[in-house]
Structures are given as C-alpha cells and as structure tokens.
Design an enzyme around this catalytic site. Structure first.
Site, PDB file in Angstrom:
ATOM      1  N   ASP A  13       0.709  -1.139   0.041  1.00 55.03           N
ATOM      2  CA  ASP A  13      -0.052  -0.018   0.030  1.00 55.03           C
ATOM      3  C   ASP A  13       0.899   1.142  -0.043  1.00 55.03           C
ATOM      4  O   ASP A  13       1.962   1.185   0.404  1.00 55.03           O
ATOM      5  CB  ASP A  13      -0.991  -0.024   1.293  1.00 55.03           C
ATOM      6  CG  ASP A  13      -1.725   1.336   1.162  1.00 55.03           C
ATOM      7  OD1 ASP A  13      -2.516   1.410   0.584  1.00 55.03           O
ATOM      8  OD2 ASP A  13      -1.747   1.902   2.416  1.00 55.03           O
ATOM      9  N   ASP A  15      -0.081   5.124   0.782  1.00 56.63           N
ATOM     10  CA  ASP A  15      -0.230   6.135   1.621  1.00 56.63           C
ATOM     11  C   ASP A  15      -0.464   5.632   3.102  1.00 56.63           C
ATOM     12  O   ASP A  15      -1.513   4.771   3.352  1.00 56.63           O
ATOM     13  CB  ASP A  15      -1.490   7.187   1.498  1.00 56.63           C
ATOM     14  CG  ASP A  15      -1.050   8.469   2.103  1.00 56.63           C
ATOM     15  OD1 ASP A  15      -0.310   8.746   2.958  1.00 56.63           O
ATOM     16  OD2 ASP A  15      -2.056   9.279   1.662  1.00 56.63           O
TER      17      ASP A  15
END
Length: 265
Positions: A13, A15
């Site tokens: 992932d 952010d």
C-alpha cells in the site's frame, strides 16, 4: 506459520505505508534496497482508480523514489484486466475520470456515453468528475440488469490535514439506494485483485505478501485471498486499534524499516 523470508513479492500500500502525504516514511527506501539485494520484488498497490499508474510514478519520483511504471498497480487496471478475461472489447458505461477512461480505451473497450446504447457493463470508479447525469444513466442501466462492476469500495479518500473526500463506496451507496443493487468489487479487499496480480506477474499466492496500514482493506485483502499479511503501524492503524480489531495479520511491524531489518537477520 508463514515465513517472510520465503516471500518473493511484497504488495505495498502507499499512503500510510510507504509515504504519508508528501513525505516518505523513514526507512521506506531502505526497505526497497534490501529487497533488491535479496532478489525480491515489490509492487505498489492502490485502490484509487481516479489516477493511472503514471500519476503515482510521478509522485513517487518527486518524493525521491524512481520506479518503473510496471511497479504500480491500481484497482482501475485490475478492473480492465478482469473484464478483458470476461469479455474483451466489451461496451462499457464508465463512471470515471479522464485518466480512467484512457485506461479503458487503451485496454480495448468501447466506452458508451449516452442512454439507449446497450452496454455490456456499468463500471464505477472513483469519479472526481461525477455528474448527476452520469449517475442517472448508470442507475437506469443497472436497474435494467446490466452487469455492474466497481473498482473498489472505499467510502473516503484521505487528504492531508486529516480531511477526506467521498470515494467510490459513497457512490456505491447512492446507486444502491436508487436501484437496490450493489456491484461486484474488484479492488481491495476483494481477492479478485490478487488473482489478477498473480496472472499478470506470474506469482503464486504462497510467494506474495500484502503490506498495509489499513485492516479493513489491506489486511482483509490478504485474508480473503489467503496470502501472507503484514500490518504496519505507520499510518491509519495504531497498536490499540489493532488489539481491539477482529482482523488479524500474520505479522505486525511499526513500519517497513523494521520489516527490512528482520529480512536481513
């Protein structure tokens, strides 16, 4: 018990995991260097279908991380691959940004823009150019029984300063209120996105791990797809949140930095 040393590709992932807003999280680049030294791979994985991979490549470059476009995979691209496997060249009524429209056109789909054109699919992305007319037409098609797909189910997209903007999940609820129907979702936490990655990049599920800061998307994806899961506490999830949750990861680390340190032990 899963062994991170046996993982060949880490799905990251972005952010909250690799960067926060416009700053790299400490140790993120070191983690990539360790993977390179160990001949392991990585792939940045995002649910945000309002942008294409090049937008993320450019952001990462601004932050000092220069990666090839093939190292970024969005729920939008996953949806095009899923639909190519289902019906290549299909007619699609798309609720999406110009960047997502471009992605679908490049993948060979015919985009339907108006009523009475008999699309094969209605596809809902994170459409920041959404209009009432688009929603109305989509609801008409969905009510008529056209197959309905969504790129991802996130209700909100986080912004800097702790603020949010409504995401595709909020649009899904709008359409559900009008039509009574919900879409088949491709992106996290649905396992379809992992199936598509395995097909595209040639990995089996025992060779990949999902790394992220959100339990209900990142970690739930890994659980649904039966792959290794690693939650990092550098973003949304705190250790208190994790201990209260019924969504459990295989591994818990403060950040990517500590994962890298364990890999070289």
């Amino acid at each position: 018990m899963r062994d991170l040393h046996k993982i060949k590709c880490f799905l990251l992932d972005m952010d909250g995991t690799f960067y926060l807003g416009d700053e790299l999280i400490n140790g993120s680049m070191d983690f990539l260097k360790i993977l390179e030294k160990q001949d392991k791979d990585f792939l940045f994985l995002t649910n945000n279908s309002s942008k294409n991979r090049m937008a993320y490549v450019e952001k990462l470059k601004r932050l000092g991380c220069d990666v090839e476009p093939d190292k970024v995979f969005t729920s939008g691209e996953a949806t095009t691959i899923y639909l190519q496997n289902e019906k290549p060249g299909a007619k699609v009524f798309l609720l999406g940004t110009p960047l997502l429209e471009e992605e679908f056109i490049n993948a060979g789909f015919e985009l339907v823009k108006d009523r009475n054109e008999s699309p094969d699919y209605v596809v809902l992305g994170f459409d920041t150019t959404l209009t009432y007319e688009k929603l109305w037409i989509a609801c008409d098609y969905i009510r008529d029984g056209v197959t309905y797909i969504a790129t991802h189910p996130d209700y909100n997209c986080p912004l800097e300063g702790g603020k949010f903007m409504p995401d595709a999940g909020a649009m899904i609820d709008f359409i559900a209120a009008s039509t009574g129907r919900r879409p088949h979702v491709i992106g996290k936490p649905n396992s379809d996105i992992i199936s598509v990655i395995c097909d595209k990049y040639g990995y089996n599920r025992q060779e990949i791990a999902m790394v992220g800061d959100r339990l209900y998307t990142d970690i739930k994806t890994g659980i649904n797809a039966d792959i290794a899961t690693v939650v990092v506490l550098s973003g949304e999830t705190s250790i208190t949140d994790y201990e209260k949750s019924d969504i459990n990861a295989d591994f818990v680390y403060p950040s990517l930095k500590e994962i890298g340190e364990d890999l070289i032990k």
